[in-house]
Design a protein around this motif. Structure first.
Motif, short mmCIF file in Angstrom:
data_model
loop_
_atom_site.label_atom_id
_atom_site.label_comp_id
_atom_site.label_asym_id
_atom_site.label_seq_id
_atom_site.Cartn_x
_atom_site.Cartn_y
_atom_site.Cartn_z
N UNK A 1 29.98 50.05 50.12
CA UNK A 1 29.44 49.22 49.04
C UNK A 1 29.96 49.72 47.69
N UNK A 2 29.89 51.02 47.47
CA UNK A 2 30.30 51.59 46.19
C UNK A 2 31.80 51.45 45.94
N UNK A 3 32.61 51.62 46.98
CA UNK A 3 34.05 51.55 46.81
C UNK A 3 34.59 50.13 46.77
N UNK A 4 33.80 49.17 47.20
CA UNK A 4 34.30 47.80 47.37
C UNK A 4 34.79 47.17 46.07
N UNK A 5 34.08 47.38 44.97
CA UNK A 5 34.42 46.67 43.73
C UNK A 5 35.79 47.07 43.20
N UNK A 6 36.02 48.38 43.10
CA UNK A 6 37.30 48.85 42.56
C UNK A 6 38.47 48.46 43.43
N UNK A 7 38.30 48.59 44.75
CA UNK A 7 39.40 48.25 45.65
C UNK A 7 39.68 46.75 45.67
N UNK A 8 38.64 45.95 45.59
CA UNK A 8 38.85 44.50 45.54
C UNK A 8 39.55 44.10 44.24
N UNK A 9 39.20 44.76 43.14
CA UNK A 9 39.87 44.48 41.87
C UNK A 9 41.36 44.79 41.96
N UNK B 1 40.24 43.21 53.10
CA UNK B 1 40.14 41.95 53.84
C UNK B 1 39.07 42.03 54.93
N UNK B 2 38.84 43.23 55.43
CA UNK B 2 37.81 43.42 56.46
C UNK B 2 36.41 43.20 55.88
N UNK B 3 36.12 43.85 54.73
CA UNK B 3 34.76 43.66 54.20
C UNK B 3 34.60 42.28 53.57
N UNK B 4 35.69 41.69 53.09
CA UNK B 4 35.59 40.33 52.56
C UNK B 4 35.25 39.32 53.65
N UNK B 5 35.59 39.64 54.88
CA UNK B 5 35.34 38.72 55.99
C UNK B 5 33.95 38.91 56.61
N UNK B 6 33.22 39.92 56.17
CA UNK B 6 31.87 40.16 56.69
C UNK B 6 30.94 39.02 56.26
N UNK B 7 30.15 38.46 57.18
CA UNK B 7 29.21 37.37 56.82
C UNK B 7 28.28 37.75 55.67
N UNK C 1 28.84 39.81 53.22
CA UNK C 1 29.60 39.83 51.97
C UNK C 1 29.87 38.41 51.48
N UNK C 2 30.28 37.55 52.40
CA UNK C 2 30.55 36.16 52.03
C UNK C 2 29.31 35.50 51.45
N UNK C 3 28.16 35.73 52.10
CA UNK C 3 26.92 35.13 51.61
C UNK C 3 26.54 35.69 50.26
N UNK C 4 26.72 37.00 50.08
CA UNK C 4 26.41 37.63 48.80
C UNK C 4 27.25 37.05 47.67
N UNK C 5 28.56 36.89 47.90
CA UNK C 5 29.43 36.34 46.86
C UNK C 5 29.11 34.88 46.58
N UNK C 6 28.70 34.15 47.60
CA UNK C 6 28.32 32.75 47.43
C UNK C 6 27.07 32.64 46.57
N UNK C 7 26.08 33.48 46.84
CA UNK C 7 24.84 33.46 46.07
C UNK C 7 25.08 33.92 44.63
N UNK C 8 25.93 34.93 44.45
CA UNK C 8 26.23 35.40 43.11
C UNK C 8 26.94 34.32 42.30
N UNK C 9 27.90 33.66 42.92
CA UNK C 9 28.64 32.60 42.23
C UNK C 9 27.71 31.46 41.85
#
Length: 223
Positions: free
Chosen positions: A174-182, A200-206, A208-216
């Protein structure tokens, strides 16, 4: 219920993912960056004196700093998956990556970004030329080397691994995800197959997808 005070285009997106992973009840309150300065609005200071995001409000507490927030959420949720018990062999490694993300990995990335933005804003042309040379010298002397060192370290660590620690997602991821995705979105991982596959692995997690959808959706509703 947890209330996440979320600044658009910020690392607080990690906490939305955490809430989804733990299936917790939460709300997202969105704050917009100043269009001119790109800084957080002063209204965040009404929540916490630092006036920075993320902040979570829960049971009368207003908590800042993502590492502290993660530990608070895990404790309140009585979870032992994202941060294992202290006696577990993985505890120290999860703690390391959680602190490495904010203490070593993000600072040189953010500083380099800010310095490069300074080049864009410099004027007239002869001033911009001087600023560009100065910034490039500073980045090449320190920040660029720090970024390269950190990237090499993470790339090597991920060899043959699915997640940063153990076989399941933890606060380390969770902590490393933001910097690496950037870095991934900026095209900086083209020569780093392990980090590319990891993002790409954590981006494909259900979750994560739901979290980004709710945030957007929350950001869109607040705009």
């Amino acid at each position: 219920m947890f209330i996440l005070h979320h600044l658009n285009s910020s690392r607080s997106q990690r906490l939305v993912w955490m809430f989804e992973l733990l299936k917790l009840d939460y709300e997202i309150t969105v704050y917009q960056r100043d269009a001119t300065t790109n800084l957080a609005p002063s209204s965040l200071k009404a929540i916490h004196p630092l006036g920075t995001a993320p902040i979570i409000s829960h049971n009368g507490n207003n908590i800042v700093e993502t590492g502290a927030i993660c530990e608070y959420i895990v404790k309140e949720a009585k979870d032992t998956t994202l941060i294992p018990p202290k006696e577990h062999d993985d505890f120290v490694n999860v703690q390391f990556w959680s602190h490495f993300a904010e203490g070593s990995f993000m600072p040189p990335l953010v500083t380099s970004m800010v310095l490069n933005k300074g080049i864009e804003k410099a004027s007239p042309f002869f001033i911009k030329f001087v600023v560009k040379k100065f910034v490039e010298a500073v980045i090449n002397a320190y920040f660029g080397k720090a970024v390269a060192r950190n990237m090499s370290f993470v790339e090597d660590h991920l060899e043959g691994k699915q997640w940063l620690v153990g076989n399941n997602i933890t606060v380390a991821d969770i902590q490393m995800s933001f910097g690496l995705e950037a870095m991934y979105n900026a095209g900086k991982l083209a020569d780093s197959p392990n980090m590319t596959a990891y993002v790409e692995r954590f981006q494909s997690e259900p979750s994560y997808k739901l979290a980004m959808k709710k945030m957007a959706a929350a950001e869109k509703a607040a705009s």
